[in-house]
Design an enzyme around this catalytic site. Structure first.
Site, PDB file in Angstrom:
ATOM      1  N   GLN A  41     122.919  48.408  40.035  1.00 50.00           N
ATOM      2  CA  GLN A  41     122.883  47.927  38.607  1.00 50.00           C
ATOM      3  C   GLN A  41     123.365  46.468  38.589  1.00 50.00           C
ATOM      4  O   GLN A  41     123.210  45.662  39.390  1.00 50.00           O
ATOM      5  CB  GLN A  41     123.612  48.790  37.746  1.00 50.00           C
ATOM      6  N   GLY A  74     117.396  51.157  42.145  1.00 45.97           N
ATOM      7  CA  GLY A  74     115.925  50.968  42.926  1.00 45.97           C
ATOM      8  C   GLY A  74     116.076  49.596  43.580  1.00 45.97           C
ATOM      9  O   GLY A  74     116.002  48.834  42.843  1.00 45.97           O
ATOM     10  N   HIS A  75     115.958  49.650  44.848  1.00 43.05           N
ATOM     11  CA  HIS A  75     116.322  48.444  45.579  1.00 43.05           C
ATOM     12  C   HIS A  75     115.191  48.347  46.570  1.00 43.05           C
ATOM     13  O   HIS A  75     114.782  49.183  47.556  1.00 43.05           O
ATOM     14  CB  HIS A  75     117.553  48.432  46.502  1.00 43.05           C
ATOM     15  N   ASP A  79     118.420  44.701  38.880  1.00 47.32           N
ATOM     16  CA  ASP A  79     116.998  44.450  39.479  1.00 47.32           C
ATOM     17  C   ASP A  79     117.168  42.978  39.573  1.00 47.32           C
ATOM     18  O   ASP A  79     115.881  42.246  39.465  1.00 47.32           O
ATOM     19  CB  ASP A  79     115.911  44.726  38.354  1.00 47.32           C
ATOM     20  N   LYS A 101     118.872  42.517  44.662  1.00 45.69           N
ATOM     21  CA  LYS A 101     120.231  42.876  45.402  1.00 45.69           C
ATOM     22  C   LYS A 101     119.536  43.488  46.641  1.00 45.69           C
ATOM     23  O   LYS A 101     120.289  43.202  47.846  1.00 45.69           O
ATOM     24  CB  LYS A 101     120.982  44.034  44.826  1.00 45.69           C
TER      25      LYS A 101
END
Ligand code: GDP
Ligand code: IMO
Ligand code: MG
Length: 428
Positions: free
Chosen positions: A221, A39-40, A12, A15
């Site tokens: 990650q 989750g991007h 988080d 990225k």
């Protein structure tokens, strides 16, 4: 030109935003590990896009590849594609390519994920419950169902049966019901929707490499969640560091490969495990509120703490990072003083790296240096010279501790809230 984006902390770091920013110049964007535990977030003006499996380049309609190193939940993929199409993002077989040899996450893997956590008692990992770890276990155990298996329905049924029977005794113990025929039927129902993207990704990416296309590898990650180098066992089940791009896509080692380490201006972590600079006080709460530190996937409140230069320096080495991208600088705007961890004490011993022993990790005491804050907004700034002197000094201090240049600074969630200090983007 080849660029890899990796997180240097516990994920988080921003990225997605940086991949999107760089994608303006990229030809191909590839995921090489992880799955929909990622989750991007990408913000473009009033629109926000949340991506779990799809490479972030899809927002700019770039050629997107999902490499064999990923574990793919086909239902999650269909759901994500449909959500993004509703946001007017075009996704079809001309811009999405999924490795034929990618391993699938099936409903049973989510059950096992739950059961694995139940068996850990008080030592929960705090996984995303997406079935990531169990799917990788089956891959290594040579039982996994791969995308190419959907082409052969006769063999597929017996492969799924074998897989479910292998896990049945343990699931029975926890009264979790599995039904291989149901999974088979459901998979057959959606197989066409997934197979249409099936492609020899290793070949596409190597051909692009030969033509010297701009390829972006999008890590998920962060290095401290790496199965080998992270805070084991409180990690994810893949190698999150840059070495994984080669086996996770089939792209060989080449020259011209730059590795960008995405690094938050402070530290966060979701899920359990050691976190030396964690703050359980007002400042920690301030980071949560100002940084909106809630998980993109699980909505959990992220644990927050000061910047840990020891960890980031370690990640730089492990990933072969060439430049650092510092994100969320604006979240530090209101602080009078800012602390940076520069080493650890453990009894009489001092560490300048993170030892692997879990019990030592849990009892390390941070050694801090204090830097004056700037107490003025940096939100949305796009020019290095507009940053307050103390913000510049904070960045220079970090550079001196991590021994790496900070080339890009992010000052807000939108793709335009970016300082390209060394003119990286324009030089492509
Ligand atoms: P990722 O998993 O590394 O892609 O990061 P996430 O998207 O899970 O979390 C990063 C969050 O911070 C997202 O909500 C982004 O929109 C937001 N973000 C990214 N860069 C910045 C920044 O520089 N400032 C602020 N305030 N928010 C940012
Ligand atoms: P992005 O790509 C932050 C964490 C989980 C848990 C551990 C194992 O958005 O940075 P898993 O479901 O992978 O078996 O969970 O890893 N985790 C993440 N934390 N960002 C992520 O991805 C994460 N993906 C997994 O919270 O602690
Ligand atoms: Mg995330």
């Amino acid at each position: 030109m080849f660029y890899t984006i990796v997180g240097t902390q516990w994920g988080d770091e921003g990225k997605g935003k940086i991949v999107d920013w760089l994608s303006s110049k990229a030809d191909l964007v590839a995921r090489f590990q992880g799955g929909n535990n990622a989750g991007h977030t990408i913000k473009v003006d009033k629109d926000t896009y949340k991506l779990n499996l799809l490479p972030s380049g899809i927002i700019r309609n770039k050629k997107c590849l999902i490499g064999n190193g990923v574990v793919l939940d086909p239902w999650a993929l269909i759901y994500e594609i449909s959500n993004l199409m509703n946001q007017n993002i075009l996704i079809d077989k001309n811009n999405l390519f999924i490795a034929e040899n990618v391993c699938l996450i099936l409903p049973i893997h989510k059950l096992i994920d739950e059961v694995n956590e139940l068996s850990r008692g008080n030592n929960l990992i705090g996984t995303t419950k997406k079935g990531i770890g169990p799917a990788y276990e089956d891959k290594v155990g040579r039982r996994a169902i791969r995308l190419c298996d959907l082409n052969d329905l006769n063999n597929l049924k017996s492969k799924i049966k074998n897989l479910y029977e292998f896990h049945k005794p343990r699931l029975d113990k926890f009264k979790k019901i599995t039904d291989y025929e149901k999974t088979f039927d459901e998979l057959v129902n959606i197989s066409k929707q997934i197979l249409m993207y099936s492609a020899p990704v290793w070949k596409i990416i190597n051909d692009a490499g030969k033509q010297n296309k701009f390829i972006l590898f999008e890590g998920a990650q962060g290095s401290l969640l790496d199965i080998d180098f992270g805070t084991y066992p409180y990690v994810t089940s893949s190698n999150t560091s840059s070495g994984q791009i080669f086996s996770g896509t089939g792209f060989g080692i080449k020259e011209n490969h730059n590795i960008l380490g995405i690094t938050k201006a402070y530290t966060t972590r979701v899920g359990s495990g050691p976190f030396v600079t964690e703050l359980n006080d007002d400042i920690g709460d301030h980071f949560v509120e100002k940084g909106q530190e809630f998980g993109t996937v699980t909505k959990r409140r992220r644990r927050c703490g000061w910047f840990d230069s020891v960890l980031v320096k370690q990640s730089i080495a492990i990933n072969g990072i060439t430049d650092i991208v510092l994100t969320k600088l604006d979240v530090l705007d209101n602080l009078r003083d800012i602390k940076v961890c520069v080493g650890y004490n453990y009894g009489n011993q001092e560490y300048n790296h993170l030892p692997f022993d879990e019990n030592i990790q849990k009892n390390l005491v941070p050694i801090y240096e204090t830097i004056p804050g700037w107490e003025i907004s940096t939100f949305g700034l796009t020019d290095w010279n507009d940053l307050p002197k103390n913000a510049q000094n904070y960045i220079k201090f970090l550079e001196s501790k991590i021994e790496k240049k900070i080339s890009i600074i992010s000052t807000g969630p939108d793709r335009i809230h970016t300082i390209d200090r060394n003119n990286l983007l324009n030089n492509f």
